[in-house]
Motif scaffolding. Structure first.
Motif, short mmCIF file in Angstrom:
data_model
loop_
_atom_site.label_atom_id
_atom_site.label_comp_id
_atom_site.label_asym_id
_atom_site.label_seq_id
_atom_site.Cartn_x
_atom_site.Cartn_y
_atom_site.Cartn_z
N GLY A 1 16.33 23.61 -44.64
CA GLY A 1 15.70 22.84 -45.71
C GLY A 1 16.01 21.36 -45.57
O GLY A 1 16.59 20.75 -46.46
N GLU A 2 15.60 20.79 -44.43
CA GLU A 2 15.93 19.38 -44.12
C GLU A 2 14.85 18.40 -44.53
O GLU A 2 15.04 17.20 -44.41
CB GLU A 2 16.21 19.22 -42.62
CG GLU A 2 17.46 19.92 -42.11
CD GLU A 2 17.19 21.36 -41.69
OE1 GLU A 2 16.03 21.83 -41.83
OE2 GLU A 2 18.15 22.03 -41.24
N ASN A 3 13.70 18.87 -45.02
CA ASN A 3 12.60 17.95 -45.32
C ASN A 3 12.03 18.19 -46.71
O ASN A 3 10.83 18.21 -46.92
CB ASN A 3 11.49 18.07 -44.27
CG ASN A 3 10.96 19.48 -44.17
OD1 ASN A 3 11.52 20.42 -44.72
ND2 ASN A 3 9.85 19.64 -43.46
N LEU A 4 12.92 18.36 -47.69
CA LEU A 4 12.48 18.61 -49.05
C LEU A 4 12.02 17.33 -49.75
O LEU A 4 12.54 16.25 -49.48
CB LEU A 4 13.62 19.23 -49.87
CG LEU A 4 14.10 20.62 -49.43
CD1 LEU A 4 15.30 21.04 -50.27
CD2 LEU A 4 12.99 21.64 -49.55
N THR A 5 11.06 17.48 -50.64
CA THR A 5 10.61 16.37 -51.48
C THR A 5 10.51 16.85 -52.92
O THR A 5 10.24 18.03 -53.19
CB THR A 5 9.24 15.83 -51.03
OG1 THR A 5 8.28 16.90 -51.07
CG2 THR A 5 9.31 15.27 -49.62
N SER B 1 12.65 19.65 -59.49
CA SER B 1 12.35 20.71 -58.52
C SER B 1 11.92 20.08 -57.20
O SER B 1 11.40 18.97 -57.15
CB SER B 1 11.23 21.61 -59.05
OG SER B 1 10.03 20.88 -59.27
N TYR B 2 12.16 20.82 -56.11
CA TYR B 2 11.83 20.37 -54.76
C TYR B 2 11.16 21.49 -53.98
O TYR B 2 11.44 22.67 -54.21
CB TYR B 2 13.10 19.96 -53.99
CG TYR B 2 13.90 18.84 -54.59
CD1 TYR B 2 13.72 17.52 -54.18
CD2 TYR B 2 14.86 19.10 -55.57
CE1 TYR B 2 14.48 16.49 -54.72
CE2 TYR B 2 15.62 18.08 -56.11
CZ TYR B 2 15.43 16.77 -55.68
OH TYR B 2 16.19 15.75 -56.21
N ASN B 3 10.29 21.10 -53.05
CA ASN B 3 9.80 22.05 -52.06
C ASN B 3 9.72 21.36 -50.71
O ASN B 3 10.11 20.21 -50.56
CB ASN B 3 8.46 22.68 -52.48
CG ASN B 3 7.30 21.70 -52.42
OD1 ASN B 3 7.40 20.60 -51.87
ND2 ASN B 3 6.18 22.08 -52.99
N THR B 4 9.22 22.08 -49.72
CA THR B 4 9.13 21.52 -48.38
C THR B 4 7.69 21.27 -48.02
O THR B 4 6.78 22.02 -48.42
CB THR B 4 9.76 22.46 -47.34
OG1 THR B 4 9.60 21.91 -46.04
CG2 THR B 4 9.12 23.84 -47.38
N VAL B 5 7.47 20.19 -47.26
CA VAL B 5 6.11 19.87 -46.84
C VAL B 5 5.66 20.76 -45.69
O VAL B 5 4.49 20.80 -45.35
CB VAL B 5 6.00 18.39 -46.42
CG1 VAL B 5 6.29 17.49 -47.59
CG2 VAL B 5 6.97 18.08 -45.28
N THR C 1 16.39 29.47 -50.06
CA THR C 1 16.02 29.52 -48.65
C THR C 1 14.72 30.27 -48.41
O THR C 1 14.25 30.33 -47.27
CB THR C 1 17.14 30.17 -47.82
OG1 THR C 1 17.34 31.51 -48.28
CG2 THR C 1 18.43 29.38 -47.93
N ASN C 2 14.13 30.83 -49.48
CA ASN C 2 12.91 31.63 -49.28
C ASN C 2 11.82 31.32 -50.31
O ASN C 2 10.88 32.09 -50.46
CB ASN C 2 13.24 33.13 -49.36
CG ASN C 2 13.59 33.57 -50.78
OD1 ASN C 2 14.07 32.76 -51.59
ND2 ASN C 2 13.35 34.83 -51.07
N ALA C 3 11.92 30.17 -51.02
CA ALA C 3 10.95 29.90 -52.08
C ALA C 3 10.69 28.40 -52.22
O ALA C 3 11.63 27.61 -52.25
CB ALA C 3 11.42 30.47 -53.42
N ASP C 4 9.41 28.04 -52.33
CA ASP C 4 9.03 26.70 -52.77
C ASP C 4 9.14 26.64 -54.29
O ASP C 4 8.81 27.62 -54.98
CB ASP C 4 7.58 26.38 -52.39
CG ASP C 4 7.44 25.91 -50.96
OD1 ASP C 4 8.41 25.34 -50.43
OD2 ASP C 4 6.36 26.09 -50.38
N ILE C 5 9.56 25.50 -54.82
CA ILE C 5 9.59 25.31 -56.27
C ILE C 5 8.69 24.13 -56.60
O ILE C 5 8.95 23.01 -56.17
CB ILE C 5 11.03 25.08 -56.78
CG1 ILE C 5 11.94 26.22 -56.31
CG2 ILE C 5 11.04 24.99 -58.30
CD1 ILE C 5 13.38 26.03 -56.67
N ASN C 6 7.65 24.40 -57.36
CA ASN C 6 6.62 23.39 -57.60
C ASN C 6 6.66 22.77 -58.98
O ASN C 6 6.07 21.69 -59.18
CB ASN C 6 5.24 24.01 -57.37
CG ASN C 6 5.05 24.43 -55.93
OD1 ASN C 6 5.48 23.73 -55.02
ND2 ASN C 6 4.44 25.59 -55.72
N ALA C 7 7.28 23.40 -59.95
CA ALA C 7 7.37 22.84 -61.29
C ALA C 7 8.58 23.43 -61.99
O ALA C 7 9.04 24.53 -61.65
CB ALA C 7 6.10 23.10 -62.09
#
Length: 545
Positions: free
Chosen positions: A92-96, A110-114, A142-148
């Motif tokens: 998870g080195e490129n989270l925004t 919250s953060y996710n990866t591009v 390690t297994n989920a995007d968080i969008n809100a």
């Protein structure tokens, strides 16, 4: 870092009343971990660019203002408190940052990866001390995007996406979760409650009373869950849902295929506002309510404003373009936030713009001087949180005037003069207000009540007097500036004094603090002549005296 141990079995319950594919379960999983080592978390906070923020006006951006002109002092005296570097861990080195929810003095991010992988994180950030924000807890997925994200009464609620083909428990890619958290401390040991709904990915969440409202993207649904049990109560299918909010017991959603739809609590359609803008594919877009208006982020068109009662279109706020140039394809309004009369637009490569709304119209103030492409903005109270892909989460203080101070100084004239405030010898001047200034030079006597930012130096000539009641911020860590108190001059402070630079007290100079709650924040040095003195009670936040 504390890893959460997996358990051998978990409770799994299916609810067929609303959707046969909706699952609710509780599980402590090995793909979730919490970082609560304060020394480690402190390394993610940067003050490198902290201090006074300039705002480039529309005239400056268009080149219509002469460089030799004496600009008028500006409204909105903003200051950058700090920047938060996004979480980073193996895989998870490129989270925004994707979303911010502000409750009391804590911001939940919250953060996710591009990238195509499903990786996410959560930060809880305490901003009760505006000079020293603190990350109180951080969670990794390690297994989920968080969008809100949303917080309510001891729990963090999140939505996002997982790969259902790789998950043992996930029935669809779109999920909602409830995580215990108290005073900014995330507690996964008490269990995380999950629910799943149809749709490509969870896009937004809103809490209202005992209900959780969730939108789930392409070919998804508007779903409502019981807040206590995360039991699915109802759902209605929609084509391309990006955002949800609640107002006056109604639910409004942004459907990129057609516009804004407003439902009652039974999901009966009340009204539709048709919007033909290109919202992009799988792009972040938001909507916000303020009084009788709806504000919609509409990509390249900017922000659209609509009457919440009739659905009638009112106006567009266009995107201000920085003359230094940016990729036109990245100049899109991703999010819009309303704070009293201020409308903030996250315009991607075109930055964070600020507009002011009056009773009849909206007028642009300018682009706030921030680094990076701004992908999301949230604002509440005295704070703005702007998310940038390269510069992280940027915490901005609006420095609104203290109302009790405004009452105390209400008989004073509001300052509407030059951004270069100069007080001549034998001149006595007093103003109240909340302004952005370029510099202050005092040879006579000056009283300022309110909140003020000064981009350059403040100079008190010999035998002069400068009294300040409220808050004043000078310089920033990119461009350090000083306050110089000349010989036998007096600087009298009742409130907050922040100097991103040095304080220089010459022979016979006096720095006097009034009351018992004044604070001083100096990032540079204090140079004090032997005959100079500092009196009164004050809290020296960085121990410079």
């Amino acid at each position: 870092m504390k890893k959460v141990s997996p358990i051998l079995a978990f409770m799994l319950v299916l609810f067929a009343s609303c959707s046969e594919k909706t699952t609710v379960y509780e599980d402590e999983q090995s793909n979730v971990s919490v970082q609560d080592n304060q020394d480690f978390l402190n390394k993610s906070i940067s003050y490198e660019n902290a201090g006074v923020l300039d705002i480039s006006s529309e005239e400056e951006l268009s080149g219509k203002t002469s460089k030799d002109a004496d600009p008028v002092a500006g409204d909105y005296p903003l200051s950058l408190i700090a920047q938060i570097t996004p979480p980073s861990f193996p895989g998870g080195e490129n989270l925004t940052a994707t979303h911010v929810n502000i409750v009391d003095d804590i911001a939940y991010v919250s953060y996710n990866t591009v990238a195509s992988d499903y990786v996410g994180a959560i930060d809880a950030i305490d901003v009760s001390n505006p000079y020293s924000p603190q990350i109180t807890s951080r969670l990794y997925y390690t297994n989920a995007d968080i969008n809100a994200i949303a917080y309510d009464n001891g729990y963090i609620y999140i939505v996002g996406g997982v790969d259902s083909e790789k998950s043992v428990a996930a029935s669809t890619n779109s999920f909602v979760a409830k995580i215990p958290a108290t005073n900014g401390k995330i507690d996964v040991n008490s269990g995380i409650t999950y629910g799943f709904q149809e749709g490509f990915i969870g896009t937004d969440i809103a809490i209202d009373g005992n209900s959780i409202y969730v939108t789930s993207g392409k070919d998804g649904v508007l779903a409502v869950y019981d807040k206590n049990s995360v039991t699915l109560m109802n759902e209605t299918p929609l084509t391309d849902l990006r955002s949800v909010t609640t107002v006056n017991n109604n639910i409004a959603v942004l459907d990129a295929s057609k516009g804004v739809s407003i439902f009652d609590t039974n999901f009966s359609l009340i009204k539709e506002i048709a919007i033909s803008s290109d919202f992009g594919i799988a792009a972040k877009r938001t909507l916000d309510f303020s009084q009788d208006k709806i504000y919609v982020s509409e990509g390249s068109k900017g922000a659209g404003i609509y009457n919440a009662t009739s659905g009638a279109f009112i106006e567009y706020i266009s995107i201000l373009i920085n003359p230094e140039g940016s990729d036109a394809t990245d100049n899109v309004t991703n999010a819009v936030a309303v704070n009293e009369n201020a409308i903030l637009m996250a315009n991607g490569g075109a930055g964070l713009s600020l507009s002011e709304e009056s009773s009849n119209s909206t007028s642009p103030v300018g682009i706030i001087d921030l680094e990076g492409s701004i992908n999301f903005v949230a604002s509440k109270g005295d704070y703005i949180f702007a998310a940038s892909g390269t510069a992280g989460l940027q915490i901005i203080k609006m420095n609104k005037p203290n109302q009790s101070l405004e009452t105390k100084c209400e008989d004073l004239t509001s300052y509407r003069g030059s951004s270069n405030l100069v007080v001549a010898t034998n001149e006595i001047i007093a103003y109240q207000g909340s302004k952005r200034l370029n510099k202050i030079n005092v040879a006579g006597e000056l009283l300022l009540c309110g909140t003020w930012t000064v981009s350059n130096d403040i100079t008190l000539d010999a035998n002069s007097l400068f009294e300040m009641k409220g808050a004043i911020y000078v310089g920033n860590n990119r461009n350090k500036k000083n306050i110089t108190v000349g010989s036998n001059a007096t600087l009298r402070i009742e409130g907050d004094l922040a100097i991103y630079g040095d304080l220089i007290l010459e022979d016979g100079a006096t720095l006097e603090f009034l009351g018992s709650s004044s604070r001083v924040y100096i990032t540079g040095n204090v140079t004090k002549a032997e005959t100079a003195e500092v009196t009164g009670e004050y809290n020296d936040l960085l121990n410079k005296f």
